[in-house]
Design a protein around this motif. Sequence first.
Motif, PDB file in Angstrom:
ATOM      1  N   ASP A 148      42.655  -5.679  82.992  1.00  0.00           N
ATOM      2  CA  ASP A 148      43.951  -5.368  82.388  1.00  0.00           C
ATOM      3  C   ASP A 148      45.112  -5.837  83.260  1.00  0.00           C
ATOM      4  OD1 ASP A 148      42.848  -4.180  80.111  1.00  0.00           O
ATOM      5  OD2 ASP A 148      42.629  -2.248  81.122  1.00  0.00           O
ATOM      6  N   ILE A 149      45.000  -5.615  84.564  1.00  0.00           N
ATOM      7  CA  ILE A 149      46.037  -6.101  85.474  1.00  0.00           C
ATOM      8  C   ILE A 149      46.131  -7.628  85.374  1.00  0.00           C
ATOM      9  CG2 ILE A 149      46.674  -6.408  87.896  1.00  0.00           C
ATOM     10  CD1 ILE A 149      47.238  -3.622  86.925  1.00  0.00           C
ATOM     11  N   ALA A 150      44.991  -8.280  85.307  1.00  0.00           N
ATOM     12  CA  ALA A 150      44.958  -9.740  85.193  1.00  0.00           C
ATOM     13  C   ALA A 150      45.626 -10.202  83.906  1.00  0.00           C
ATOM     14  CB  ALA A 150      43.514 -10.238  85.247  1.00  0.00           C
ATOM     15  N   SER A 151      45.365  -9.485  82.822  1.00  0.00           N
ATOM     16  CA  SER A 151      45.984  -9.823  81.539  1.00  0.00           C
ATOM     17  C   SER A 151      47.501  -9.720  81.625  1.00  0.00           C
ATOM     18  CB  SER A 151      45.455  -8.881  80.450  1.00  0.00           C
ATOM     19  OG  SER A 151      46.070  -9.145  79.208  1.00  0.00           O
ATOM     20  N   GLY A 152      47.985  -8.689  82.316  1.00  0.00           N
ATOM     21  CA  GLY A 152      49.424  -8.540  82.498  1.00  0.00           C
ATOM     22  C   GLY A 152      50.009  -9.637  83.358  1.00  0.00           C
ATOM     23  N   LEU A 153      49.260 -10.060  84.378  1.00  0.00           N
ATOM     24  CA  LEU A 153      49.731 -11.124  85.269  1.00  0.00           C
ATOM     25  C   LEU A 153      49.935 -12.442  84.536  1.00  0.00           C
ATOM     26  CD1 LEU A 153      47.774 -10.822  88.648  1.00  0.00           C
ATOM     27  CD2 LEU A 153      50.227 -10.531  88.259  1.00  0.00           C
ATOM     28  N   ILE A 154      49.082 -12.706  83.570  1.00  0.00           N
ATOM     29  CA  ILE A 154      49.183 -13.963  82.832  1.00  0.00           C
ATOM     30  C   ILE A 154      50.520 -14.065  82.110  1.00  0.00           C
ATOM     31  CG2 ILE A 154      48.232 -15.258  80.871  1.00  0.00           C
ATOM     32  CD1 ILE A 154      45.470 -14.276  81.693  1.00  0.00           C
ATOM     33  N   GLU A 155      51.027 -12.916  81.653  1.00  0.00           N
ATOM     34  CA  GLU A 155      52.292 -12.895  80.908  1.00  0.00           C
ATOM     35  C   GLU A 155      53.496 -12.586  81.794  1.00  0.00           C
ATOM     36  OE1 GLU A 155      52.389 -13.728  77.759  1.00  0.00           O
ATOM     37  OE2 GLU A 155      50.208 -13.937  77.643  1.00  0.00           O
ATOM     38  N   ASN A 156      53.261 -12.337  83.077  1.00  0.00           N
ATOM     39  CA  ASN A 156      54.344 -11.931  83.976  1.00  0.00           C
ATOM     40  C   ASN A 156      54.950 -13.135  84.693  1.00  0.00           C
ATOM     41  OD1 ASN A 156      55.236 -10.998  86.920  1.00  0.00           O
ATOM     42  ND2 ASN A 156      55.449  -9.251  85.553  1.00  0.00           N
ATOM     43  N   PHE A 157      56.281 -13.098  84.875  1.00  0.00           N
ATOM     44  CA  PHE A 157      56.963 -14.222  85.507  1.00  0.00           C
ATOM     45  C   PHE A 157      57.854 -13.786  86.669  1.00  0.00           C
ATOM     46  CE2 PHE A 157      56.224 -15.284  81.043  1.00  0.00           C
ATOM     47  CZ  PHE A 157      55.486 -16.448  81.184  1.00  0.00           C
ATOM     48  N   SER A 158      57.584 -12.595  87.223  1.00  0.00           N
ATOM     49  CA  SER A 158      58.447 -12.108  88.304  1.00  0.00           C
ATOM     50  C   SER A 158      57.679 -11.558  89.500  1.00  0.00           C
ATOM     51  CB  SER A 158      59.396 -11.022  87.779  1.00  0.00           C
ATOM     52  OG  SER A 158      58.668  -9.920  87.277  1.00  0.00           O
ATOM     53  N   LEU A 159      56.526 -10.944  89.292  1.00  0.00           N
ATOM     54  CA  LEU A 159      55.811 -10.286  90.386  1.00  0.00           C
ATOM     55  C   LEU A 159      55.416 -11.286  91.463  1.00  0.00           C
ATOM     56  CD1 LEU A 159      54.871  -7.326  90.898  1.00  0.00           C
ATOM     57  CD2 LEU A 159      52.567  -8.108  90.314  1.00  0.00           C
ATOM     58  N   GLN A 160      55.710 -10.934  92.723  1.00  0.00           N
ATOM     59  CA  GLN A 160      55.392 -11.811  93.851  1.00  0.00           C
ATOM     60  C   GLN A 160      54.308 -11.243  94.761  1.00  0.00           C
ATOM     61  OE1 GLN A 160      58.940 -12.933  95.980  1.00  0.00           O
ATOM     62  NE2 GLN A 160      59.987 -13.648  94.143  1.00  0.00           N
ATOM     63  N   THR A 161      54.161  -9.925  94.777  1.00  0.00           N
ATOM     64  CA  THR A 161      53.145  -9.290  95.631  1.00  0.00           C
ATOM     65  C   THR A 161      52.374  -8.258  94.833  1.00  0.00           C
ATOM     66  OG1 THR A 161      54.474  -9.570  97.650  1.00  0.00           O
ATOM     67  CG2 THR A 161      52.762  -7.884  97.688  1.00  0.00           C
ATOM     68  N   LEU A 162      51.038  -8.360  94.877  1.00  0.00           N
ATOM     69  CA  LEU A 162      50.161  -7.399  94.206  1.00  0.00           C
ATOM     70  C   LEU A 162      49.131  -6.892  95.211  1.00  0.00           C
ATOM     71  CD1 LEU A 162      49.039  -5.962  91.697  1.00  0.00           C
ATOM     72  CD2 LEU A 162      47.681  -8.022  91.229  1.00  0.00           C
ATOM     73  N   ASP A 163      49.094  -5.579  95.409  1.00  0.00           N
ATOM     74  CA  ASP A 163      48.175  -4.967  96.367  1.00  0.00           C
ATOM     75  C   ASP A 163      47.143  -4.133  95.613  1.00  0.00           C
ATOM     76  OD1 ASP A 163      46.857  -3.699  98.389  1.00  0.00           O
ATOM     77  OD2 ASP A 163      48.650  -3.030  99.457  1.00  0.00           O
ATOM     78  N   LEU A 164      45.891  -4.609  95.637  1.00  0.00           N
ATOM     79  CA  LEU A 164      44.775  -3.907  95.007  1.00  0.00           C
ATOM     80  C   LEU A 164      43.702  -3.540  96.034  1.00  0.00           C
ATOM     81  CD1 LEU A 164      44.386  -6.086  91.779  1.00  0.00           C
ATOM     82  CD2 LEU A 164      45.215  -3.722  91.889  1.00  0.00           C
ATOM     83  N   ALA A 165      44.088  -3.435  97.282  1.00  0.00           N
ATOM     84  CA  ALA A 165      43.123  -3.150  98.345  1.00  0.00           C
ATOM     85  C   ALA A 165      42.468  -1.786  98.148  1.00  0.00           C
ATOM     86  CB  ALA A 165      43.820  -3.190  99.703  1.00  0.00           C
ATOM     87  N   GLN A 166      41.234  -1.673  98.622  1.00  0.00           N
ATOM     88  CA  GLN A 166      40.506  -0.402  98.645  1.00  0.00           C
ATOM     89  C   GLN A 166      40.399   0.226  97.261  1.00  0.00           C
ATOM     90  OE1 GLN A 166      41.172   2.153 102.148  1.00  0.00           O
ATOM     91  NE2 GLN A 166      42.681   0.658 102.813  1.00  0.00           N
ATOM     92  N   ASN A 167      39.968  -0.587  96.305  1.00  0.00           N
ATOM     93  CA  ASN A 167      39.622  -0.094  94.985  1.00  0.00           C
ATOM     94  C   ASN A 167      38.134  -0.333  94.750  1.00  0.00           C
ATOM     95  OD1 ASN A 167      41.997   0.998  93.230  1.00  0.00           O
ATOM     96  ND2 ASN A 167      42.894  -0.682  94.415  1.00  0.00           N
ATOM     97  N   GLN A 168      37.716  -0.517  93.524  1.00  0.00           N
ATOM     98  CA  GLN A 168      36.300  -0.653  93.198  1.00  0.00           C
ATOM     99  C   GLN A 168      36.026  -1.933  92.406  1.00  0.00           C
ATOM    100  OE1 GLN A 168      35.429   3.018  91.147  1.00  0.00           O
ATOM    101  NE2 GLN A 168      36.182   4.264  92.841  1.00  0.00           N
ATOM    102  N   ILE A 169      36.710  -2.987  92.763  1.00  0.00           N
ATOM    103  CA  ILE A 169      36.621  -4.250  92.035  1.00  0.00           C
ATOM    104  C   ILE A 169      35.418  -5.062  92.524  1.00  0.00           C
ATOM    105  CG2 ILE A 169      37.819  -6.398  91.477  1.00  0.00           C
ATOM    106  CD1 ILE A 169      40.458  -4.849  91.970  1.00  0.00           C
ATOM    107  N   THR A 170      34.565  -5.473  91.592  1.00  0.00           N
ATOM    108  CA  THR A 170      33.376  -6.248  91.929  1.00  0.00           C
ATOM    109  C   THR A 170      33.601  -7.724  91.584  1.00  0.00           C
ATOM    110  OG1 THR A 170      32.279  -6.054  89.767  1.00  0.00           O
ATOM    111  CG2 THR A 170      32.019  -4.214  91.311  1.00  0.00           C
ATOM    112  N   ASP A 171      32.547  -8.500  91.608  1.00  0.00           N
ATOM    113  CA  ASP A 171      32.644  -9.926  91.285  1.00  0.00           C
ATOM    114  C   ASP A 171      33.207 -10.152  89.882  1.00  0.00           C
ATOM    115  OD1 ASP A 171      31.567 -10.594  93.741  1.00  0.00           O
ATOM    116  OD2 ASP A 171      29.515 -10.607  92.994  1.00  0.00           O
ATOM    117  N   GLU A 172      32.822  -9.298  88.957  1.00  0.00           N
ATOM    118  CA  GLU A 172      33.311  -9.439  87.578  1.00  0.00           C
ATOM    119  C   GLU A 172      34.830  -9.313  87.522  1.00  0.00           C
ATOM    120  OE1 GLU A 172      32.815  -7.293  83.172  1.00  0.00           O
ATOM    121  OE2 GLU A 172      31.671  -6.565  84.902  1.00  0.00           O
ATOM    122  N   GLY A 173      35.351  -8.309  88.212  1.00  0.00           N
ATOM    123  CA  GLY A 173      36.791  -8.120  88.234  1.00  0.00           C
ATOM    124  C   GLY A 173      37.514  -9.253  88.927  1.00  0.00           C
TER     125      GLY A 173
END
Length: 285
Positions: A148-173
Amino acid sequence: MKSKYTAAGASTVSFVVGETCLDFSYKGLTYTQAEQLASSLAHNTTVLTLNLTSCLLTAASAKCIAKALHTNTTLQELNFSLNFAGNKGAKYFAEALAHNTTLRDLNLARNKCGDAAAKHLEKALMTNTSLLVLKLSQNDIGDRGAEDIASGLIENFSLQTLDLAQNQITDEGMEFIANAISANDTLRVLEISFNEFTHVGLRYLAAVMRRSNTTLQSIGISLLIGADRAIEEIHKCTAANVTLSVEDNALEFESESDTRSSRKRSGESLDPDDLCVKHTKISGL
């Protein structure tokens, strides 16, 4: 100038008129105090930074603060980390971002936010045009949230820094994130350290750096699984337009043009075979 605030347990919250930076961190604000603060912020025209780190704030308090963002036109940085916003609180902030055009930095690290929170923030990323920094480290975001975050990024034109450290994201994510980065041309810093992906997930990202993305400059990685092989993969896939620095499993990509500029300013000779000597570890908190 530091903010003037009441101690934890007091009945009211107050701050000096004309204050630009309010720091209530580690003060343990009640719901009533959060409501009072939000009421003051709604039409405030001076406060630029608000720090509410570890104030024991729940989703209800988050709703009050988020509501103030609907009308506030001055606040630029909000630190709501180490609280208990949860998925509901994230929803309130996401709704506020659909209306707010001045907030530049939102920190929701360590707020018990899961995939549902990421779904709400997806919509915010698709519509908001002012947010530059979004910090979601130390939460419970998995692959569905990463999608979902990735889907939002595709349509976003302003965000410069995204911090997703220490979550549960695997190869699929990571594959979702890599695909989004290939389509996004504004993100410059991505922090994904201490997730659950392996060298396979890293390969998706490295391939994007090689093929298409030219704006991403820094990636923070410290893998829990397959670190040695991941570093080998990143070396193999490093593109001609980036340089690579490795320190304690934290990897940074810096654009070659930026490296040349910094070396010119310092008078250093330019060697395209040199690794970048700048070491930067990006952390969520």
